[in-house]
Design a protein around this motif. Sequence first.
Motif, PDB file in Angstrom:
ATOM      1  N   GLU A 326       3.264  23.947  43.041  1.00  0.00           N
ATOM      2  CA  GLU A 326       4.038  25.196  42.967  1.00  0.00           C
ATOM      3  C   GLU A 326       3.621  26.003  41.731  1.00  0.00           C
ATOM      4  O   GLU A 326       3.390  27.209  41.796  1.00  0.00           O
ATOM      5  CB  GLU A 326       5.517  24.812  42.867  1.00  0.00           C
ATOM      6  CG  GLU A 326       6.473  25.961  42.822  1.00  0.00           C
ATOM      7  CD  GLU A 326       6.933  26.387  44.215  1.00  0.00           C
ATOM      8  OE1 GLU A 326       7.032  25.522  45.098  1.00  0.00           O
ATOM      9  OE2 GLU A 326       7.162  27.584  44.388  1.00  0.00           O
ATOM     10  N   LEU A 327       3.488  25.292  40.592  1.00  0.00           N
ATOM     11  CA  LEU A 327       3.134  25.981  39.347  1.00  0.00           C
ATOM     12  C   LEU A 327       1.714  26.533  39.434  1.00  0.00           C
ATOM     13  O   LEU A 327       1.436  27.637  38.941  1.00  0.00           O
ATOM     14  CB  LEU A 327       3.280  25.032  38.147  1.00  0.00           C
ATOM     15  CG  LEU A 327       4.716  24.564  37.871  1.00  0.00           C
ATOM     16  CD1 LEU A 327       4.759  23.554  36.723  1.00  0.00           C
ATOM     17  CD2 LEU A 327       5.641  25.739  37.554  1.00  0.00           C
ATOM     18  N   ARG A 330       1.853  29.661  41.409  1.00  0.00           N
ATOM     19  CA  ARG A 330       2.429  30.732  40.615  1.00  0.00           C
ATOM     20  C   ARG A 330       1.390  31.309  39.653  1.00  0.00           C
ATOM     21  O   ARG A 330       1.366  32.510  39.415  1.00  0.00           O
ATOM     22  CB  ARG A 330       3.632  30.221  39.797  1.00  0.00           C
ATOM     23  CG  ARG A 330       4.768  29.718  40.593  1.00  0.00           C
ATOM     24  CD  ARG A 330       5.446  30.827  41.385  1.00  0.00           C
ATOM     25  NE  ARG A 330       5.681  31.981  40.560  1.00  0.00           N
ATOM     26  CZ  ARG A 330       5.227  33.191  40.847  1.00  0.00           C
ATOM     27  NH1 ARG A 330       4.529  33.390  41.944  1.00  0.00           N
ATOM     28  NH2 ARG A 330       5.470  34.207  40.055  1.00  0.00           N
ATOM     29  N   TYR A 359      14.253  31.875  42.586  1.00  0.00           N
ATOM     30  CA  TYR A 359      13.649  30.832  41.749  1.00  0.00           C
ATOM     31  C   TYR A 359      12.516  31.442  40.936  1.00  0.00           C
ATOM     32  O   TYR A 359      11.709  32.218  41.465  1.00  0.00           O
ATOM     33  CB  TYR A 359      13.130  29.702  42.639  1.00  0.00           C
ATOM     34  CG  TYR A 359      12.168  28.771  41.943  1.00  0.00           C
ATOM     35  CD1 TYR A 359      12.576  28.023  40.840  1.00  0.00           C
ATOM     36  CD2 TYR A 359      10.856  28.642  42.376  1.00  0.00           C
ATOM     37  CE1 TYR A 359      11.699  27.180  40.191  1.00  0.00           C
ATOM     38  CE2 TYR A 359       9.969  27.799  41.746  1.00  0.00           C
ATOM     39  CZ  TYR A 359      10.389  27.069  40.648  1.00  0.00           C
ATOM     40  OH  TYR A 359       9.517  26.250  40.009  1.00  0.00           O
ATOM     41  N   SER A 360      12.477  31.085  39.667  1.00  0.00           N
ATOM     42  CA  SER A 360      11.434  31.630  38.807  1.00  0.00           C
ATOM     43  C   SER A 360      11.109  30.595  37.730  1.00  0.00           C
ATOM     44  O   SER A 360      11.963  29.814  37.328  1.00  0.00           O
ATOM     45  CB  SER A 360      11.978  32.919  38.185  1.00  0.00           C
ATOM     46  OG  SER A 360      11.154  33.365  37.181  1.00  0.00           O
ATOM     47  N   GLU A 361       9.855  30.626  37.287  1.00  0.00           N
ATOM     48  CA  GLU A 361       9.457  29.659  36.255  1.00  0.00           C
ATOM     49  C   GLU A 361      10.088  29.943  34.908  1.00  0.00           C
ATOM     50  O   GLU A 361      10.231  29.061  34.071  1.00  0.00           O
ATOM     51  CB  GLU A 361       7.951  29.809  36.048  1.00  0.00           C
ATOM     52  CG  GLU A 361       7.139  28.746  36.643  1.00  0.00           C
ATOM     53  CD  GLU A 361       5.696  29.155  36.504  1.00  0.00           C
ATOM     54  OE1 GLU A 361       5.176  29.125  35.381  1.00  0.00           O
ATOM     55  OE2 GLU A 361       5.100  29.514  37.538  1.00  0.00           O
ATOM     56  N   THR A 362      10.394  31.241  34.690  1.00  0.00           N
ATOM     57  CA  THR A 362      10.897  31.639  33.373  1.00  0.00           C
ATOM     58  C   THR A 362      12.236  32.363  33.536  1.00  0.00           C
ATOM     59  O   THR A 362      12.581  32.797  34.634  1.00  0.00           O
ATOM     60  CB  THR A 362       9.915  32.628  32.706  1.00  0.00           C
ATOM     61  OG1 THR A 362       9.660  33.665  33.666  1.00  0.00           O
ATOM     62  CG2 THR A 362       8.621  31.962  32.321  1.00  0.00           C
ATOM     63  N   ARG A 377      10.897  22.396  32.671  1.00  0.00           N
ATOM     64  CA  ARG A 377       9.738  22.213  33.540  1.00  0.00           C
ATOM     65  C   ARG A 377      10.025  22.568  35.007  1.00  0.00           C
ATOM     66  O   ARG A 377       9.178  23.101  35.713  1.00  0.00           O
ATOM     67  CB  ARG A 377       9.263  20.756  33.428  1.00  0.00           C
ATOM     68  CG  ARG A 377       8.026  20.484  34.270  1.00  0.00           C
ATOM     69  CD  ARG A 377       7.345  19.215  33.875  1.00  0.00           C
ATOM     70  NE  ARG A 377       6.718  18.559  35.024  1.00  0.00           N
ATOM     71  CZ  ARG A 377       5.647  18.998  35.660  1.00  0.00           C
ATOM     72  NH1 ARG A 377       5.065  20.112  35.281  1.00  0.00           N
ATOM     73  NH2 ARG A 377       5.155  18.339  36.686  1.00  0.00           N
ATOM     74  N   TRP A 378      11.250  22.316  35.477  1.00  0.00           N
ATOM     75  CA  TRP A 378      11.572  22.626  36.876  1.00  0.00           C
ATOM     76  C   TRP A 378      11.927  24.099  37.080  1.00  0.00           C
ATOM     77  O   TRP A 378      12.155  24.531  38.207  1.00  0.00           O
ATOM     78  CB  TRP A 378      12.707  21.721  37.380  1.00  0.00           C
ATOM     79  CG  TRP A 378      12.197  20.349  37.697  1.00  0.00           C
ATOM     80  CD1 TRP A 378      12.149  19.288  36.849  1.00  0.00           C
ATOM     81  CD2 TRP A 378      11.625  19.916  38.933  1.00  0.00           C
ATOM     82  NE1 TRP A 378      11.590  18.212  37.478  1.00  0.00           N
ATOM     83  CE2 TRP A 378      11.259  18.569  38.763  1.00  0.00           C
ATOM     84  CE3 TRP A 378      11.383  20.521  40.163  1.00  0.00           C
ATOM     85  CZ2 TRP A 378      10.663  17.821  39.779  1.00  0.00           C
ATOM     86  CZ3 TRP A 378      10.797  19.782  41.179  1.00  0.00           C
ATOM     87  CH2 TRP A 378      10.434  18.453  40.980  1.00  0.00           C
ATOM     88  N   GLY A 379      12.003  24.844  36.001  1.00  0.00           N
ATOM     89  CA  GLY A 379      12.243  26.282  36.128  1.00  0.00           C
ATOM     90  C   GLY A 379      13.710  26.642  36.229  1.00  0.00           C
ATOM     91  O   GLY A 379      14.597  25.832  35.923  1.00  0.00           O
TER      92      GLY A 379
END
Length: 531
Positions: A326-327, A330, A359-362, A377-379
Amino acid sequence: MTHQPTIAVVGSGPIGAAYARLLLESLPDARVTMFEAGPQLTSTPGESVRNIADPDEKKRARDLSQGPQAGSLREELGLSLAPVVEGMFTAREGTHLLDFGGAGSAHAETFPAGAASTNVGGMAAHWTCATPRPAFSEKIPFIGEPEWNELIGVAEKLLHVQSAAFADSAVGGAIRTLLEGEFAAELPDGYGPSTLPVAGDPQPDGSMRWAGSDVVLGELIDPESPLAQRFTLRDLSLVRRIEHDGTRVTGVTVEDLRTGQTSTFEADLVVVAADAFRSPQLLWASGIRPRALGHYLTEHPVVISTVALDAERMARLATEEQLDEELARRATNPVDPVAAVNRIPFSEPDHPFSLQVMYSETTPFPMAPDAPYADNRWGYVNMGYGMRKQPRYEDGVTFDDGELDYRGFPNMTVQHALTPSEDAEIAQGTALLRRAGGALGHFVAEPRLLPAGSSLHYMGTMRMGLADDGASVADPWSRVWGFDNLVVGGNALIPTATAMNPTLMSVAIAVRGARAAASQLAASRLESVNP
Ligand code: FAD
């Protein structure tokens, strides 16, 4: 020689675009000219600025959309820049506040975050692209179910709606499973947690090309298409007045903002799709003043929060390898932070709310490196509950002929208040948001009610109705009462209290209006050939 129908469309957002496309497709010799007060931002007219990869270019496009608050554009045109007053709310990028605080700004103390976009593509050059279907009492009571479903289907095609966007995201799937565990037992079948439909075209690299007015215009902006020969888009062209004789419109008066010159454009049909504040303002300025014009304003009170996903719970539902994948996906598209979109839709009787879970990483705000759950880490998920505002005559925009705004139109005053039953629904929605956040992880931003106007979903100010009884502006085919060739479009037509994002619904209403207008123009043409 027979008369070729000439159509003026005011506004280049998705609603104006839908009218232009459908009218040109059904009337083989009609011509459509679309007038847009703002500038064209992208080489493809009306494209979403979210698709612009270069951050500086994206910033410039957003700045150019900010009407009275757009620095560089206004300097270029030799216009004065409305000063930004300290303490004011900041508009979302790509928009400008109605009450921006400078000379000629609207009065909107009770609706401080009310905003607009002024650019080719309108707000849909900046939108999030969420396109859920209206459900239960959100729908229009006087349009039958089979017809409504067909209209929505056409609207979904026009907007390139994907109902299963990012459905393959393992993290997105885990989020849905956790929400189901919390809520599924208390929601009707088919209205539990699911992927949020969005408007766009999935790309081979897993990213999305987000939809704007460009996809709605379709062949109209393809130079190779014959339809393009009958379509003209004039940017920086401000429609100042709808010309009419009291029962029929004859055209529009337009100011070319590049040259300052004003001219009249004759038309057989005028479509006004210039947003829920500026469309009624243009009608008012043109002496078209049905009792309900500007009134019955509704929007969505919005409660938002940000939650760090809980590592242990997520790891039970998705593997570390899936998270790495997923990362990596992204990383191929760092300019667009949204990675999976889920929701719990509106349903009755117990869930008259619309929950959006992005959902977003940041996080959308900077976090101190030592803050709890910084660099999770899981966002994160940014979550928002949209709630209902019931239509009431006293909520709305009024216009003052004695005070002109920065564009020279009768200035606006917006009145808006929440009732005790709306406050109660907001409290209920906030409690649900706490439960949703608790099911997913740990709050890094507590739930908070945004100031009125923050939803950017403004409805009701030109509502449609079954009868000309003073409680509506337009008939069931979007024609302004008393006129058979003046059509209005946009979220302003929505007469019901809703919680969902409104654009899909407004495009469906436009499909109905465009079909009726096309039949009427075709019939009047036949009459003129065989009187
Ligand atoms: P607009 O898109 O507002 O376009 C109207 C146009 O008319 C403007 O370009 C304006 O400059 C022009 N105009 C005004 N007056 C004149 C005049 N006198 N002469 C000529 N032109 C004029 N909706 C959703 O359903 N889902 C979402 O996820 C969503 N997210 C959003 C996120 C953001 C950041 C924003 C800003 C909006 C969002 N919206 C969302 C709202 C959505 O963009 C609008 O519902 C939609 O764009 C409305 O379309 P429209 O064509 O009626 O009006």
